[in-house]
Design an enzyme around this catalytic site. Sequence first.
Site, PDB file in Angstrom:
ATOM      1  N   ASP A  81      -8.317   9.959  -3.988  1.00  7.04           N
ATOM      2  CA  ASP A  81     -10.198  10.935  -4.491  1.00  7.04           C
ATOM      3  C   ASP A  81      -9.874  12.258  -4.574  1.00  7.04           C
ATOM      4  O   ASP A  81      -9.700  12.710  -3.526  1.00  7.04           O
ATOM      5  CB  ASP A  81     -11.275  10.642  -4.208  1.00  7.04           C
ATOM      6  CG  ASP A  81     -11.251   8.837  -3.930  1.00  7.04           C
ATOM      7  OD1 ASP A  81     -10.961   8.748  -4.604  1.00  7.04           O
ATOM      8  OD2 ASP A  81     -12.540   9.052  -3.959  1.00  7.04           O
ATOM      9  N   GLU A 328     -19.282   5.572  -9.741  1.00  9.67           N
ATOM     10  CA  GLU A 328     -18.621   6.337  -8.480  1.00  9.67           C
ATOM     11  C   GLU A 328     -18.123   7.964  -8.741  1.00  9.67           C
ATOM     12  O   GLU A 328     -18.405   8.538 -10.355  1.00  9.67           O
ATOM     13  CB  GLU A 328     -17.358   5.949  -7.888  1.00  9.67           C
ATOM     14  CG  GLU A 328     -17.478   4.500  -7.578  1.00  9.67           C
ATOM     15  CD  GLU A 328     -16.296   4.069  -7.444  1.00  9.67           C
ATOM     16  OE1 GLU A 328     -16.036   4.017  -5.687  1.00  9.67           O
ATOM     17  OE2 GLU A 328     -15.371   3.465  -7.695  1.00  9.67           O
TER      18      GLU A 328
HETATM   19  C1  FRU Z   1     -13.617   5.917  -5.081  1.00 10.95           C
HETATM   20  C2  FRU Z   1     -14.488   5.817  -3.872  1.00 10.95           C
HETATM   21  C3  FRU Z   1     -15.446   6.366  -3.659  1.00 10.95           C
HETATM   22  C4  FRU Z   1     -15.045   6.637  -1.735  1.00 10.95           C
HETATM   23  C5  FRU Z   1     -13.475   5.753  -2.067  1.00 10.95           C
HETATM   24  C6  FRU Z   1     -13.394   5.399  -0.537  1.00 10.95           C
HETATM   25  O1  FRU Z   1     -12.316   6.217  -5.814  1.00 10.95           O
HETATM   26  O2  FRU Z   1     -14.144   4.241  -3.834  1.00 10.95           O
HETATM   27  O3  FRU Z   1     -16.734   6.070  -3.763  1.00 10.95           O
HETATM   28  O4  FRU Z   1     -15.176   7.840  -1.778  1.00 10.95           O
HETATM   29  O5  FRU Z   1     -13.299   6.060  -2.852  1.00 10.95           O
HETATM   30  O6  FRU Z   1     -12.095   5.402  -0.091  1.00 10.95           O
END
Ligand code: FRU
Length: 459
Positions: A81, A328
């Site tokens: 992310d 997300e």
């Molecule tokens: C999306 C996610 C986010 C979280 C992160 C954890 O890719 O699930 O929601 O912050 O990855 O690795």
Amino acid sequence: MKTKFHEKIGKLVLGTVILTSTLMTSATAVSAQQTTWDVRDDHTSVWSRQQAEQVELTEETTAPVIDTNFELAAPDVWIWDTWPLQNRDGSLAKIKGYRIAFALVAPRSLGWGERHTEARIGMFYSKNGKDWTYAGVPYDYDKALGHMQWAGSAMVDEDGKVHFFYTSTTDMNADGGKEWNQDGWVKRAEQRLAKTTFDISADKDGVHLTNEGKHQILLEADGKHYETIQQFQEHGNIITGFRDPFFFHDPNTGKEYIIWEGQAGSNRNYLKPENIGDEEYRKTHTVPDGAENFNGNIGIAEVLDEDVSELKMLPPLLESVGANHQLERPHVVVDGDTYYLLTISHKFTFAPGLDGPDGLYGFVGKGGLRSDYKPVNGTGLVVANPEENPFQAYSWWVAPDGQVISFINEPRDENGNVKFGGTFAPTLKVSFDGDKTEIMKEMEAGEIKPFGPYGRSLR
Ligand code: FRU
């Protein structure tokens, strides 16, 4: 895909002429509406099962296949992310000519699947927005909250203070400490919205974050609108969510918000009729058992102070109870008085009886942030992985001008073998026009061109 982009150039030139002539009219319409904007603080939009059934890949929303011969932006760490440092108004921050991006990182010496429980936030900087230098984790891990730090957003204010928002994820049994028990961790992964601050400077050696502030919890699940980990343990599936804080300055009202991924609270462990669909649909469709445990929502709190440390929690902006478990990294872009609420979701998080790809989903509303959102394009999809490569990328994030960054996830080569990515994916440029969006072109891996503030840069 390439040919399609070329065919489009003709259309684009024509489009620009028409757009320029209509811009004046739409600008007048916006200011006339401003006084009557109805910000219904208690209105939660619904992504219903009936709407989610319309999800399907189209040419306009399917991303080009990613070449598995990609280069690594930071060879020692997995990158996933990613978000740029923005100014308060949403525009891309520039510090002495540098652009700055933050991303979740974990050592490549860990397995691909193990990275989530060792996630930290790393900093990258670049002069040209294409070649990024990895500058490591900018904070003191011992002071940071949570065993791991998950996604967030970052804003530099008028005084040059960086507000660094993140998710503090901890083992609920660890009493706020860093101890961690990997066995069955998903059931105990308690998430809270956190922040710290930094001063920022740059010189010939790069960008520096200094004078790290106190780390503080901004918000935690209230159990009413947003599920707590204890509530999740009673009935939950997958993982619960109270994460991914996104700072948003509404260009039309000047109000500021934090938006995040949540789950409906315990009082919502059932479906309302509107979660299913209209009357006709309800008469002709049954809801499979267990759908009520897929209780995603998009949380929102109003920011009450300049310093973004006092927040007023509000009922969710949108919910997908009975339709999808995870909305997300939610975020917003604006075009005049049209608001786009964007979020990423996985194939496996659709409730029983529904199906959709790993993709970027969008909802459009008019008249204010709290409008009644409907899925864009009728399908809800803005960017989907291609059918032949369904997990090639993930975690798309849309800049205020429609540039879309993401990371390379699990692409397959021509023999069908998966190659783990963990680096920046090619950026896409997406056009937004009313309730329609379209992928217009593919840019370079990790590319971020300068972009302006919310509300003024989508066209
Ligand atoms: C999306 C996610 C986010 C979280 C992160 C954890 O890719 O699930 O929601 O912050 O990855 O690795």
